[in-house]
Scaffold this motif. Structure first.
Motif, PDB file in Angstrom:
ATOM      1  N   ALA B 123       0.816  -1.212   0.000  1.00  0.00           N
ATOM      2  CA  ALA B 123       0.000   0.000   0.000  1.00  0.00           C
ATOM      3  C   ALA B 123       0.853   1.268   0.000  1.00  0.00           C
ATOM      4  O   ALA B 123       0.566   2.225  -0.720  1.00  0.00           O
ATOM      5  N   THR B 126       2.289   1.979  -3.490  1.00  0.00           N
ATOM      6  CA  THR B 126       1.239   2.390  -4.436  1.00  0.00           C
ATOM      7  C   THR B 126       0.820   3.835  -4.180  1.00  0.00           C
ATOM      8  O   THR B 126       0.672   4.625  -5.113  1.00  0.00           O
ATOM      9  N   GLU B 127       0.676   4.151  -2.904  1.00  0.00           N
ATOM     10  CA  GLU B 127       0.246   5.499  -2.534  1.00  0.00           C
ATOM     11  C   GLU B 127       1.277   6.539  -2.986  1.00  0.00           C
ATOM     12  O   GLU B 127       0.945   7.561  -3.575  1.00  0.00           O
ATOM     13  N   GLN B 128       2.552   6.204  -2.725  1.00  0.00           N
ATOM     14  CA  GLN B 128       3.647   7.096  -3.094  1.00  0.00           C
ATOM     15  C   GLN B 128       3.642   7.349  -4.607  1.00  0.00           C
ATOM     16  O   GLN B 128       3.768   8.491  -5.064  1.00  0.00           O
ATOM     17  N   GLU B 130       1.121   6.996  -6.703  1.00  0.00           N
ATOM     18  CA  GLU B 130      -0.065   7.749  -7.121  1.00  0.00           C
ATOM     19  C   GLU B 130       0.109   9.229  -6.830  1.00  0.00           C
ATOM     20  O   GLU B 130      -0.282  10.085  -7.622  1.00  0.00           O
ATOM     21  N   LYS B 131       0.707   9.523  -5.692  1.00  0.00           N
ATOM     22  CA  LYS B 131       0.929  10.931  -5.327  1.00  0.00           C
ATOM     23  C   LYS B 131       1.837  11.605  -6.355  1.00  0.00           C
ATOM     24  O   LYS B 131       1.589  12.730  -6.791  1.00  0.00           O
TER      25      LYS B 131
END
Lengths: 396, 252
Positions: B123, B126-128, B130-131
């Motif tokens: 997670a 993925t978050e990194q 997307e940012k």
């Protein structure tokens, strides 16, 4: 479920079920009917080949499918695995467990050495290096290493062998803690008879485990790195990733799969010879992967199955069988058809395979999997969202 | 403080002296442009900095450590990222995967055996990613295959792949070469934004004077493998030696 997303889990479940009910599925025709005699594939010797070569192809695909490095010497690991397994039978006992474990380890060790050297080059040079290693292994097994490999005769178990763990009551053929590999249960239902063989089920369980592991690898960060290597090695290193250990890991894993397949072949029939390492055997693995669909999860298994089916079924058909099929036709037409078909059957099955291979490469570069997707596309136009998902994750 | 220190670097290719006694110092938190006519040795110098070429003599220190003799992936792990003349991206992978890979490289180092857990379960990564994609306005394209992107978007993606690693130094090799006017303007704007938001140190090799003078804070002029002058853009414009060697042909 099981750490897989729903699409992968569905695929995995299908493979599990197919592997477990194969003895029934592959016998669609009554045993004594003409079609049954020719086309039924649900007999243990052939089913064993389906799953064992399936394992081999799955492993090959981890290397070739993900990284694009074409190993043309994979049969060497298969052969080494077989030799290791037979030696365990000779030294310890007919129990297949130590044999299979050692076959995987031996193949792994050789893969480290061969991979370390071969991976110094890429593309065609890599392929040639692996081919050279495999041919060297073949020649050594055939001649120089005769004390280990028993050369031309092939390695097998003799009465005089030590078999130090063998106790008097043990079976005298490969077994898993007393369950013999060639032991089988036959169920007769109407005109059908289904054979459930212990050896087949052991190999099928290994296939299921291998397939599961391969899905996990495909979806893991390492699988992503391997696909990235195929795509752009320059960017890989400028992003700060060392491609060499990733490649070596893929090569070794793939070699260990081949070793497992070799060990299983020996477990089904405890003898082996150098010809398992011959370059045509390596070429067959490449054909399996391409025929089924390189880089897809299920493709190589399908490819392996198709080739083994053709090898065993088409090669069994002869002119006599053809004449019996066409007996309802006028004699001249019967004879004409038989003459036309004759080159493609029996010993000519390679011709059938070759034409099929060419057709697949030209019309379905994505292999049988692409063919399957096209057919699904024709029937299920309403399932457009599924097709989009497929485009996102190319490695099904 | 200087982050990159090049001292007395020489490189010969047979009879050609590609780099002759090059001294260069890139200060932290500046945009440093290296310009010069064709064949001045700009690309050779860049290849020395990233470990692709080893100079015959001299030293290259990054943040107090020598980069000479190190492999490209080791230099990248030290914190030097490179943007290429033609964007080097993973064309067969999705945009999202393109950004995820550098995230893993940053977190796990040059190699880690992680063959079992799935990418989707990471997670944080993925978050990194997307940012980062959001920052370069490409989040809506994250499922596209990278090869289907436009030239400008490929450049943007490559930039995102470099930036997500938070490099100490970003090397740009003619980032606008062969681009249409509009794409060039976009790239300049992108670089300006990055500069403003992240305060990243950049070294740019560039032909286009428009790009150089709108971005650079220091400029080094190379000619025939040797640095001619190093100064601020204003001074460079008027420098007689530079005009003679370089700008004389292209009026700015």
């Amino acid at each position: 479920m099981l750490g897989l997303n729903s699409r992968d889990f569905k695929l995995f479940a299908i493979v599990c079920i197919m592997a477990l009910v194969a003895p029934i599925l592959l016998n669609p025709f009554p045993t004594d009917s003409a079609l049954g005699q020719s086309f039924n594939a649900g007999y243990p010797a052939l089913m064993q080949r389906f799953v064992i070569f399936g394992i081999l192809a799955i492993g090959f695909n981890i290397l070739f499918g993900l990284t694009g490095y074409l190993s043309f010497g994979h049969a060497a690991f298969l052969g080494m695995g077989s030799y290791a397994a037979v030696w365990m039978f000779k030294l310890l006992s007919y129990n297949v467990l130590p044999a299979i474990v050692l076959s995987v380890i031996v193949a792994g060790i050789f893969a480290v050495v061969i991979g370390y050297v071969s991976l110094r080059r890429s593309g065609i040079y890599f392929s040639i290096l692996t081919l050279a290693f495999a041919q060297m292994s073949y020649q050594l097994a055939y001649s120089v290493f005769t004390p280990i490999t028993n050369g031309e005769t092939g390695l097998q178990v003799y009465n005089a062998d030590p078999q130090i763990l063998m106790s008097p009551g043990d079976p005298t053929s490969p077994h898993l803690f007393g369950i013999t590999m060639n032991g089988q249960t036959q169920v007769d239902m109407g005109g059908w008879s289904f054979v459930f063989q212990n050896g087949y089920y052991l190999a099928a369980l290994f296939l299921i485990a291998s397939f599961y592991l391969s899905i996990r690898i495909f979806r893991s960060p390492m699988g992503l790195m391997l696909r990235a290597i195929k795509s752009n090695q320059t960017r890989m290193s400028y992003v700060g990733l060392n491609t060499k250990p990733y490649m070596l890991a893929a090569f070794v894993i793939s070699g260990m799969y081949a070793g497992l397949a070799g060990g299983l072949l020996a477990a089904m029939d405890p003898l082996t010879g150098a010809e398992r390492m011959f370059w045509t055997a390596s070429g067959e693995i490449v054909v399996m992967a391409i025929l089924g669909g390189v880089g897809t999860l299920i493709g190589p298994v399908l490819g392996a199955g198709l080739i083994k089916y053709l090898e065993n079924i088409v090669s069994k058909i002869n002119d006599g069988i053809l004449h019996s099929w066409f007996s309802f036709l006028p004699d001249w037409l019967d004879n004409l058809l038989v003459t036309v078909i004759h080159p493609f059957i029996g010993k000519g099955w390679h011709l059938t395979l070759g034409l099929l291979f060419m057709a697949v490469v030209i019309f379905l570069p994505g292999g049988l999997v692409q063919g399957g997707q096209k057919i699904m596309g024709l029937f299920g136009r309403n399932k457009k969202s599924d097709a989009k998902d497929g485009a996102k994750t190319p490695a099904e | 403080m200087s982050i990159l220190e090049v001292k007395g670097v020489n490189k010969r290719f047979g009879g050609l002296q590609a780099l002759g006694d090059v001294n260069l110092s890139v200060q932290e938190n500046t945009v440093h442009a290296i310009i010069g006519p064709n064949g001045a040795g700009k690309s050779t110098l860049l290849n020395v900095l990233v470990g692709k070429l080893i100079p015959d003599s001299g030293s290259v220190m990054f943040d107090g450590q020598s980069v000479l003799g190190r492999k490209p992936h080791e230099i990248a792990q030290m914190g030097i990222s490179r943007v290429f003349q033609t964007p080097e991206i993973f064309s067969d992978l999705s945009v999202m995967e393109n950004v995820i890979i550098p995230c893993f490289a940053k977190r796990d180092g040059a190699f880690r055996m992680h063959g079992i857990e799935s990418v989707a379960s990471e997670a944080g990564i993925t978050e990194q990613a997307e940012k980062m994609l959001d920052e370069v306005n490409m989040l809506d394209k994250r499922h596209m295959t990278a090869s289907s992107l436009s030239r400008g978007d490929k450049r943007r993606l490559e930039m995102a792949m470099c930036l997500v690693q938070e490099p100490r130094l970003l090397l740009l090799d003619e980032p606008t070469a062969g681009m249409a006017r509009a794409d060039t303007e976009n790239t300049i704007q992108l670089l300006k934004d990055i500069r403003k938001q992240r305060g990243i140190t950049m070294a740019i090799i560039e032909h286009d004077m428009n790009v150089v003078f709108s971005l650079a804070e220091r400029i080094t002029v190379l000619a025939q493998g040797t640095p001619l002058v190093e100064d601020t853009p204003d001074k460079i414009k008027d420098h007689p030696k530079v005009r003679e060697a370089y700008l004389g042909e292209a009026q700015v």
